[in-house]
Design a protein around this motif. Sequence first.
Motif, PDB file in Angstrom:
ATOM      1  N   GLY A  55     -17.771   6.690  48.149  1.00  0.00           N
ATOM      2  CA  GLY A  55     -19.050   6.257  47.490  1.00  0.00           C
ATOM      3  C   GLY A  55     -18.648   5.539  46.038  1.00  0.00           C
ATOM      4  N   ARG A  56     -17.181   5.351  45.845  1.00  0.00           N
ATOM      5  CA  ARG A  56     -16.766   4.692  44.674  1.00  0.00           C
ATOM      6  C   ARG A  56     -16.086   3.524  45.004  1.00  0.00           C
ATOM      7  N   GLU A  57     -16.553   2.360  44.413  1.00  0.00           N
ATOM      8  CA  GLU A  57     -16.077   1.048  44.857  1.00  0.00           C
ATOM      9  C   GLU A  57     -14.643   0.838  44.421  1.00  0.00           C
ATOM     10  N   PHE A  58     -13.882   0.071  45.253  1.00  0.00           N
ATOM     11  CA  PHE A  58     -12.423  -0.284  44.960  1.00  0.00           C
ATOM     12  C   PHE A  58     -12.250  -1.772  45.435  1.00  0.00           C
ATOM     13  N   THR A  59     -13.245  -2.459  45.247  1.00  0.00           N
ATOM     14  CA  THR A  59     -12.945  -3.991  45.854  1.00  0.00           C
ATOM     15  C   THR A  59     -12.288  -4.599  44.890  1.00  0.00           C
ATOM     16  N   GLY A  60     -12.027  -4.176  43.666  1.00  0.00           N
ATOM     17  CA  GLY A  60     -10.958  -4.861  42.738  1.00  0.00           C
ATOM     18  C   GLY A  60      -9.847  -4.881  43.072  1.00  0.00           C
ATOM     19  N   ASP A  61      -9.394  -3.374  43.919  1.00  0.00           N
ATOM     20  CA  ASP A  61      -8.044  -2.885  43.995  1.00  0.00           C
ATOM     21  C   ASP A  61      -7.750  -3.363  45.491  1.00  0.00           C
ATOM     22  N   ALA A  62      -8.599  -4.085  46.126  1.00  0.00           N
ATOM     23  CA  ALA A  62      -8.229  -4.399  47.478  1.00  0.00           C
ATOM     24  C   ALA A  62      -7.674  -5.692  47.514  1.00  0.00           C
ATOM     25  N   ASP A  63      -7.030  -6.049  48.940  1.00  0.00           N
ATOM     26  CA  ASP A  63      -6.475  -7.341  49.286  1.00  0.00           C
ATOM     27  C   ASP A  63      -7.369  -7.851  50.436  1.00  0.00           C
ATOM     28  N   HIS A  64      -7.895  -8.976  50.174  1.00  0.00           N
ATOM     29  CA  HIS A  64      -8.702  -9.759  51.354  1.00  0.00           C
ATOM     30  C   HIS A  64      -8.020 -10.925  51.744  1.00  0.00           C
ATOM     31  N   ARG A  65      -7.397 -10.813  53.231  1.00  0.00           N
ATOM     32  CA  ARG A  65      -6.662 -11.818  53.781  1.00  0.00           C
ATOM     33  C   ARG A  65      -7.107 -11.977  55.055  1.00  0.00           C
ATOM     34  N   GLY A  66      -8.071 -13.244  55.206  1.00  0.00           N
ATOM     35  CA  GLY A  66      -8.533 -13.565  56.325  1.00  0.00           C
ATOM     36  C   GLY A  66      -9.347 -12.504  56.961  1.00  0.00           C
ATOM     37  N   ARG A  67      -9.092 -12.098  58.231  1.00  0.00           N
ATOM     38  CA  ARG A  67      -9.693 -11.036  58.758  1.00  0.00           C
ATOM     39  C   ARG A  67      -9.534  -9.673  58.248  1.00  0.00           C
ATOM     40  N   ARG A  68      -8.741  -9.367  57.404  1.00  0.00           N
ATOM     41  CA  ARG A  68      -8.245  -7.913  56.906  1.00  0.00           C
ATOM     42  C   ARG A  68      -8.770  -7.604  55.416  1.00  0.00           C
ATOM     43  N   THR A  70      -7.443  -4.656  53.044  1.00  0.00           N
ATOM     44  CA  THR A  70      -6.601  -3.822  52.775  1.00  0.00           C
ATOM     45  C   THR A  70      -6.559  -3.262  51.472  1.00  0.00           C
ATOM     46  N   LEU A  71      -6.562  -1.668  51.462  1.00  0.00           N
ATOM     47  CA  LEU A  71      -6.427  -1.280  49.941  1.00  0.00           C
ATOM     48  C   LEU A  71      -5.530   0.105  50.155  1.00  0.00           C
ATOM     49  N   VAL A  72      -4.728   0.004  48.937  1.00  0.00           N
ATOM     50  CA  VAL A  72      -3.805   1.271  48.561  1.00  0.00           C
ATOM     51  C   VAL A  72      -4.419   1.912  47.434  1.00  0.00           C
ATOM     52  N   PRO A  73      -4.959   2.869  47.735  1.00  0.00           N
ATOM     53  CA  PRO A  73      -5.739   3.687  46.319  1.00  0.00           C
ATOM     54  C   PRO A  73      -4.857   3.461  44.977  1.00  0.00           C
ATOM     55  N   PRO A  74      -5.476   3.316  43.990  1.00  0.00           N
ATOM     56  CA  PRO A  74      -4.569   3.056  42.522  1.00  0.00           C
ATOM     57  C   PRO A  74      -4.086   4.707  42.269  1.00  0.00           C
ATOM     58  N   TYR A  75      -4.699   5.782  42.826  1.00  0.00           N
ATOM     59  CA  TYR A  75      -4.170   6.933  42.401  1.00  0.00           C
ATOM     60  C   TYR A  75      -4.278   7.838  43.511  1.00  0.00           C
ATOM     61  N   ASN A  76      -3.854   9.097  43.606  1.00  0.00           N
ATOM     62  CA  ASN A  76      -3.698  10.142  44.697  1.00  0.00           C
ATOM     63  C   ASN A  76      -4.986  10.426  45.058  1.00  0.00           C
ATOM     64  N   LEU A  77      -5.418  10.426  46.253  1.00  0.00           N
ATOM     65  CA  LEU A  77      -6.965  10.697  46.786  1.00  0.00           C
ATOM     66  C   LEU A  77      -6.573  12.482  46.715  1.00  0.00           C
ATOM     67  N   ASP A  78      -7.712  13.277  46.816  1.00  0.00           N
ATOM     68  CA  ASP A  78      -7.744  14.731  46.996  1.00  0.00           C
ATOM     69  C   ASP A  78      -7.604  15.079  48.315  1.00  0.00           C
ATOM     70  N   TYR A  79      -7.252  16.165  48.634  1.00  0.00           N
ATOM     71  CA  TYR A  79      -7.248  16.847  49.882  1.00  0.00           C
ATOM     72  C   TYR A  79      -8.750  16.913  50.568  1.00  0.00           C
ATOM     73  N   GLY A  80      -8.423  16.859  52.060  1.00  0.00           N
ATOM     74  CA  GLY A  80     -10.181  16.847  52.448  1.00  0.00           C
ATOM     75  C   GLY A  80     -10.497  15.664  53.274  1.00  0.00           C
ATOM     76  N   THR A 134      -2.933  -8.009  42.797  1.00  0.00           N
ATOM     77  CA  THR A 134      -3.542  -9.352  42.781  1.00  0.00           C
ATOM     78  C   THR A 134      -4.852  -9.015  42.042  1.00  0.00           C
ATOM     79  N   VAL A 135      -5.224  -8.043  41.201  1.00  0.00           N
ATOM     80  CA  VAL A 135      -6.112  -7.567  40.423  1.00  0.00           C
ATOM     81  C   VAL A 135      -5.837  -7.788  38.774  1.00  0.00           C
ATOM     82  N   PRO A 136      -6.577  -8.027  38.038  1.00  0.00           N
ATOM     83  CA  PRO A 136      -6.268  -8.342  36.647  1.00  0.00           C
ATOM     84  C   PRO A 136      -6.527  -7.065  35.788  1.00  0.00           C
ATOM     85  N   ARG A 137      -7.170  -6.006  36.429  1.00  0.00           N
ATOM     86  CA  ARG A 137      -7.452  -4.985  35.638  1.00  0.00           C
ATOM     87  C   ARG A 137      -7.126  -3.704  36.515  1.00  0.00           C
ATOM     88  N   PRO A 138      -6.078  -3.545  36.795  1.00  0.00           N
ATOM     89  CA  PRO A 138      -5.377  -2.363  37.727  1.00  0.00           C
ATOM     90  C   PRO A 138      -5.551  -0.979  36.907  1.00  0.00           C
TER      91      PRO A 138
END
Length: 207
Positions: A55-68, A70-80, A134-138
């Motif tokens: 439910g939290r938006e990460f559009t600014g952290d994602a990479d959009h290339r053509g059909r792809r 891709t997001l590498v979370p900027p911090y560790n996600l919780d277990y579960g 590629t985001v200016p405010r990571p």
Amino acid sequence: MKFQNSLIILVLLLTPSAWSQELTPAPNSATSAARPTIQAVFRDDVGRARIWVDGREFTGDADHRGRRVTLVPPYNLDYGTHRVQVRADNNQRADWNFTIQRNAGNQNGGWWNGSSSTVTDVQSYGPVPGSVVTVPRPPITAIFNGKVRKVKMTVDGVDVTPSSRISSRQVTWIPGYNLDNGQHNCVVTAVSENGQPVRGTWNFVIR
């Protein structure tokens, strides 16, 4: 019969899973990585797309290339279990879940695994040291493997501590302005529970 077949085909075309060729991590799969690569590959160019995790938006952290997307979370996600949603301007979409599980033997998961070691250190950084974003405010984050106090963080020599979110094991600064392209140097210092100094340094590049 012909009508029923047409209806089945229409339902399949409208099913979200049919719009996406590849989802990573695989739907309903389990991983021990703290920051798994989250990716949706669509049949057509996505143009602009938005992505949410839990439910939290990460559009600014994602990479959009053509059909792809891709997001590498900027911090560790919780277990579960985590839910991913991707929405593209051309109505392509993807929705799926995956699970992050505990793995005490994992050396790359990024979480403190309860070791009895008394040495407190920085367990993980965000953005990943040496990475290109590629985001200016990571979000800029340091996560410790134990409780700390007197946390201070600087970015390019500027003290950002007053505007950072600080907990007993983590400090995060989300820039309130666009950072310049190029390399950025980060330093975090703290004091462990037993009074020992803790220090971490890293850099990343904005392109």
